[in-house]
Design an enzyme around this catalytic site. Structure first.
Site, PDB file in Angstrom:
ATOM      1  N   GLU A  33     -11.367  -2.734   5.703  1.00 37.68           N
ATOM      2  CA  GLU A  33     -10.025  -2.524   5.873  1.00 37.68           C
ATOM      3  C   GLU A  33      -9.404  -3.662   7.033  1.00 37.68           C
ATOM      4  O   GLU A  33     -10.315  -3.463   7.879  1.00 37.68           O
ATOM      5  CB  GLU A  33      -9.548  -1.239   5.920  1.00 37.68           C
ATOM      6  CG  GLU A  33      -8.468  -0.896   5.133  1.00 37.68           C
ATOM      7  CD  GLU A  33      -8.299  -0.876   3.659  1.00 37.68           C
ATOM      8  OE1 GLU A  33      -8.070  -2.077   3.105  1.00 37.68           O
ATOM      9  OE2 GLU A  33      -9.003  -0.046   3.071  1.00 37.68           O
ATOM     10  N   ASP A  36      -9.638  -9.052   5.921  1.00 35.08           N
ATOM     11  CA  ASP A  36      -9.401  -9.956   5.027  1.00 35.08           C
ATOM     12  C   ASP A  36      -8.663 -11.169   5.788  1.00 35.08           C
ATOM     13  O   ASP A  36      -8.969 -12.448   5.609  1.00 35.08           O
ATOM     14  CB  ASP A  36      -8.679  -9.779   3.644  1.00 35.08           C
ATOM     15  CG  ASP A  36      -7.327  -9.215   3.772  1.00 35.08           C
ATOM     16  OD1 ASP A  36      -6.671  -8.632   5.208  1.00 35.08           O
ATOM     17  OD2 ASP A  36      -6.364  -8.872   2.974  1.00 35.08           O
ATOM     18  N   GLY A 119       4.763   1.627  -1.939  1.00 38.14           N
ATOM     19  CA  GLY A 119       4.421   1.978  -0.435  1.00 38.14           C
ATOM     20  C   GLY A 119       3.422   2.806  -0.433  1.00 38.14           C
ATOM     21  O   GLY A 119       3.139   3.508   0.807  1.00 38.14           O
ATOM     22  N   GLY A 121       0.103   2.037  -0.754  1.00 39.06           N
ATOM     23  CA  GLY A 121      -0.921   1.335  -0.401  1.00 39.06           C
ATOM     24  C   GLY A 121      -1.843   0.882  -1.481  1.00 39.06           C
ATOM     25  O   GLY A 121      -2.968   0.620  -1.418  1.00 39.06           O
ATOM     26  N   LEU A 122      -1.167   0.829  -2.752  1.00 38.94           N
ATOM     27  CA  LEU A 122      -2.021   0.306  -3.906  1.00 38.94           C
ATOM     28  C   LEU A 122      -1.405  -1.257  -4.526  1.00 38.94           C
ATOM     29  O   LEU A 122      -1.688  -1.618  -5.363  1.00 38.94           O
ATOM     30  CB  LEU A 122      -1.675   1.209  -5.101  1.00 38.94           C
ATOM     31  CG  LEU A 122      -2.103   2.614  -4.802  1.00 38.94           C
ATOM     32  CD1 LEU A 122      -1.567   3.565  -5.726  1.00 38.94           C
ATOM     33  CD2 LEU A 122      -3.605   2.797  -4.401  1.00 38.94           C
ATOM     34  N   SER A 124       1.696  -2.693  -4.861  1.00 36.14           N
ATOM     35  CA  SER A 124       2.734  -2.870  -6.040  1.00 36.14           C
ATOM     36  C   SER A 124       3.220  -4.357  -5.639  1.00 36.14           C
ATOM     37  O   SER A 124       3.597  -5.060  -6.524  1.00 36.14           O
ATOM     38  CB  SER A 124       3.764  -1.858  -5.744  1.00 36.14           C
ATOM     39  OG  SER A 124       4.198  -1.636  -4.431  1.00 36.14           O
ATOM     40  N   SER A 125       3.451  -4.799  -4.439  1.00 34.17           N
ATOM     41  CA  SER A 125       4.169  -5.878  -3.801  1.00 34.17           C
ATOM     42  C   SER A 125       3.057  -7.268  -4.229  1.00 34.17           C
ATOM     43  O   SER A 125       3.610  -8.287  -5.122  1.00 34.17           O
ATOM     44  CB  SER A 125       4.775  -5.987  -2.462  1.00 34.17           C
ATOM     45  OG  SER A 125       3.597  -5.984  -1.800  1.00 34.17           O
ATOM     46  N   GLU A 157       4.062 -13.928   0.470  1.00 37.70           N
ATOM     47  CA  GLU A 157       4.167 -12.659   1.321  1.00 37.70           C
ATOM     48  C   GLU A 157       4.395 -12.754   2.651  1.00 37.70           C
ATOM     49  O   GLU A 157       5.139 -12.445   3.544  1.00 37.70           O
ATOM     50  CB  GLU A 157       3.173 -11.789   0.773  1.00 37.70           C
ATOM     51  CG  GLU A 157       3.057 -10.573   1.807  1.00 37.70           C
ATOM     52  CD  GLU A 157       3.615  -9.143   0.796  1.00 37.70           C
ATOM     53  OE1 GLU A 157       3.755  -9.317  -0.174  1.00 37.70           O
ATOM     54  OE2 GLU A 157       4.404  -8.413   1.508  1.00 37.70           O
ATOM     55  N   ASP A 169      -5.480  -8.299  -1.882  1.00 34.63           N
ATOM     56  CA  ASP A 169      -4.694  -7.598  -2.737  1.00 34.63           C
ATOM     57  C   ASP A 169      -4.391  -8.515  -3.956  1.00 34.63           C
ATOM     58  O   ASP A 169      -4.360  -8.211  -5.136  1.00 34.63           O
ATOM     59  CB  ASP A 169      -3.066  -7.168  -2.334  1.00 34.63           C
ATOM     60  CG  ASP A 169      -3.300  -6.334  -1.013  1.00 34.63           C
ATOM     61  OD1 ASP A 169      -4.446  -5.892  -0.609  1.00 34.63           O
ATOM     62  OD2 ASP A 169      -2.353  -6.269  -0.360  1.00 34.63           O
TER      63      ASP A 169
HETATM   64  C1  GLA Z   1      -2.548  -4.625   3.243  1.00 32.70           C
HETATM   65  C2  GLA Z   1      -2.677  -5.962   2.954  1.00 32.70           C
HETATM   66  C3  GLA Z   1      -3.952  -6.652   3.033  1.00 32.70           C
HETATM   67  C4  GLA Z   1      -4.944  -6.258   3.969  1.00 32.70           C
HETATM   68  C5  GLA Z   1      -4.891  -4.547   3.823  1.00 32.70           C
HETATM   69  C6  GLA Z   1      -5.696  -4.000   4.849  1.00 32.70           C
HETATM   70  O1  GLA Z   1      -2.878  -4.195   1.916  1.00 32.70           O
HETATM   71  O2  GLA Z   1      -1.822  -6.618   2.161  1.00 32.70           O
HETATM   72  O3  GLA Z   1      -4.152  -8.127   2.937  1.00 32.70           O
HETATM   73  O4  GLA Z   1      -5.057  -6.736   4.958  1.00 32.70           O
HETATM   74  O5  GLA Z   1      -3.551  -4.251   4.298  1.00 32.70           O
HETATM   75  O6  GLA Z   1      -7.201  -4.236   4.625  1.00 32.70           O
END
Ligand code: GLA
Length: 384
Positions: A33, A36, A119, A121-122, A124-125, A157, A169
Site C-alpha cells: 500500500e 505504487d 469510497g 477503497g475498491l 470504483s473511480s 486522475e 488500480d
Molecule cells: C489508492 C490509489 C493507489 C494506491 C493506493 C494505496 O487506491 O489510487 O494508486 O496509491 O491508494 O496503495
C-alpha cells in the site's frame, strides 16, 4: 442485475440499442500500500464487482452521460471541457487526457453503473476511467495498448481529478486475471500473475462505511512526504530517483536531514516493498499463516508509520487479532476509511461475519457490510 440494468437504461434514455458493452472491475490489494507512486511493488487482483458501460458513438462532439446508480445526467461539448468538481470529472478527465495526447474522440451516448461501492477503497473511480478508456479505444479505433490505457487513466486522475494516486488500480482493472493476483513492478509496469491458491480460505472485505475521497484526503500530502525523503537521499546518493531505489542504510544516512515524520513515512515504504516481495513468495509456497502475519505487519505500518488508517479500520483489524478463524487482516487501499481485507478460514466465514457485525454495531452504532470476494478477469469490451 448488471449488465441488464445498464442495457435497458440505455434503451430508455436514448431510444435505441448501444453498440458497445464494457465491464471494468474494481480491485483488492493483497499487500503493498502506498508503494505504487513510489515506483515500488504491489499485489492487487481484479474482483467480481464491476462498473458496466453501454455506449454508442455520436456524430457530433457531445457527451451525453447517464450515471445510472446516481440517477443523474451530464452533457457537454467535448471541445470545451472543464472540471465540474463532481462525478463527471472522472469521465471528462479521460477525454481531456486523450485530447492532450492528440487523440480527440467524437461524441458519445453513455450509460454507466455497477456494484463497486463508492469510497470503499475498491477503486470504483479507476474502474470508471479504465472502462471508459477501453470503450473509447474500441469505439474510435484509437489503437492504444492496455498499458497505454492504464497510464492515461492514471493521468486523468492525477491531472484532472487531482488525486496523486499511482497506477495500481487502473492496472488491476485492465490486466486482472481470474484466480490470480498480479505482482506488479510499478516502475517497469511488468507483472507476474501469481496463482491464488487459498485452500479452505476466503478473502472477506468488511466495509467501515467511512468514505474516503482521495483528492481531499491527506493522500497527496503523503506522496509529497515520500518525494521529499527521496530527494534528500538523492543529494547523497544520486542513484536514488525515488523511494524505489532507496535502501535502509541510505535512509539512515540522511536521517538528520529529514523531519522525523518524513523519515517514518519513508521507512514504512521501504519495509512495505520488502513485505510485498516476501508475501508473493509465501503465497507461492502456500505458507498462508506467515502470509497472514505480513498482512498484520502491513496494517501496523499503515497505522503507526504512514498514518493513513482510522479508528474504525483499527477497531476491525484489532478485533481479528487472536481470532483462530482469521489468518491475517489489514486496512486496504488509500486509507482514511474504506474496507479491511481479511483472510478467513472458509468454514468459519459466516460466523466471522456475524461476530464482526455484532461488535461493529455495538461500538459504532451502524451495520458492517461484509462479503467474500472472488478474483476475476480484467476489463472486457464487447461489440453488440
Ligand atoms: C489508492 C490509489 C493507489 C494506491 C493506493 C494505496 O487506491 O489510487 O494508486 O496509491 O491508494 O496503495
Amino acid at each position: 442485475m448488471y449488465p441488464d440494468a445498464i442495457l435497458s437504461a440505455f434503451q430508455l434514455h436514448f431510444g435505441t440499442t448501444p453498440d458497445f458493452l464494457v465491464r471494468a472491475p474494481g480491485r483488492i490489494n493483497l499487500i503493498g500500500e502506498h508503494t505504487d507512486y513510489n515506483e515500488g511493488f504491489v499485489l492487487p487482483a481484479a474482483i467480481d464487482r464491476a462498473m458496466w458501460f453501454a455506449a454508442r458513438p455520436r456524430h457530433d462532439k457531445h457527451l451525453q452521460a447517464v450515471a445510472h446508480d446516481l440517477g443523474k445526467h451530464f452533457s457537454c461539448d467535448l471541445d470545451r471541457i472543464t472540471p465540474v468538481k463532481g462525478w463527471p470529472d472522472y469521465l471528462l478527465g479521460v477525454f481531456s487526457e486523450l485530447q492532450n495526447a492528440g487523440l480527440p474522440t467524437g461524441g458519445l451516448d453513455l450509460v454507466f453503473g455497477g456494484d463497486i461501492p463508492i469510497g470503499a477503497g475498491l477503486s470504483s473511480s479507476a474502474a470508471l476511467e479504465s472502462g471508459l478508456l477501453l470503450l473509447l479505444n474500441a469505439c474510435f479505433d484509437l489503437g492504444l495498448s492496455r498499458i497505454e490505457l492504464a497510464r492515461l487513466a492514471r493521468n486523468a486522475e492525477n491531472n484532472f481529478v487531482g488525486a496523486q494516486c499511482g497506477i495500481m488500480d487502473m492496472y488491476a482493472s485492465l490486466f486482472g486475471k481470474a484466480g490470480h493476483a498480479l505482482f506488479l513492478d510499478c516502475r517497469s509496469l511488468e507483472a507476474r500473475e501469481i496463482p491464488l491458491h487459498l485452500p479452505a480460505c476466503s478473502l472477506v472485505l468488511c466495509d467501515t462505511g467511512v468514505q474516503h475521497a482521495l483528492a481531499e484526503s491527506p493522500f497527496n500530502r503523503r506522496r509529497a512526504e515520500c518525494e521529499a525523503g527521496a530527494k534528500a537521499m538523492a543529494d547523497l546518493f544520486p542513484e536514488v530517483k525515488n523511494l524505489r531505489d532507496a535502501r535502509p542504510e541510505m535512509l539512515t544516512a540522511v536521517k538528520d536531514r529529514l523531519s522525523p515524520l518524513v523519515f517514518q513515512r519513508c521507512r514504512y515504504v521501504l519495509e512495505e516493498n520488502k513485505r510485498v516481495e516476501w508475501a508473493t513468495q509465501l503465497l507461492a509456497e502456500g505458507r498462508l499463516e506467515d502470509f497472514g502475519a505480513l498482512l498484520y505487519a502491513s496494517h501496523d505500518g499503515l497505522q503507526q508509520q504512514f498514518e493513513v488508517s482510522c479508528a474504525e479500520l483499527d477497531f476491525l483489524v484489532d478485533l481479528t487479532r487472536g481470532d483462530a478463524a482469521v489468518l491475517g487482516a489489514r486496512m486496504m487501499g488509500g486509507g482514511f476509511g474504506g474496507c479491511t481485507l481479511n483472510l478467513v478460514a472458509g468454514a468459519e466465514q459466516a460466523n466471522f461475519q456475524r461476530r464482526m457485525q455484532t461488535a461493529y454495531r455495538k461500538a459504532w452504532g451502524r451495520d458492517l457490510p461484509s462479503w467474500a470476494v472472488s478474483v476475476s478477469n480484467g476489463a472486457e469490451c464487447t461489440l453488440l
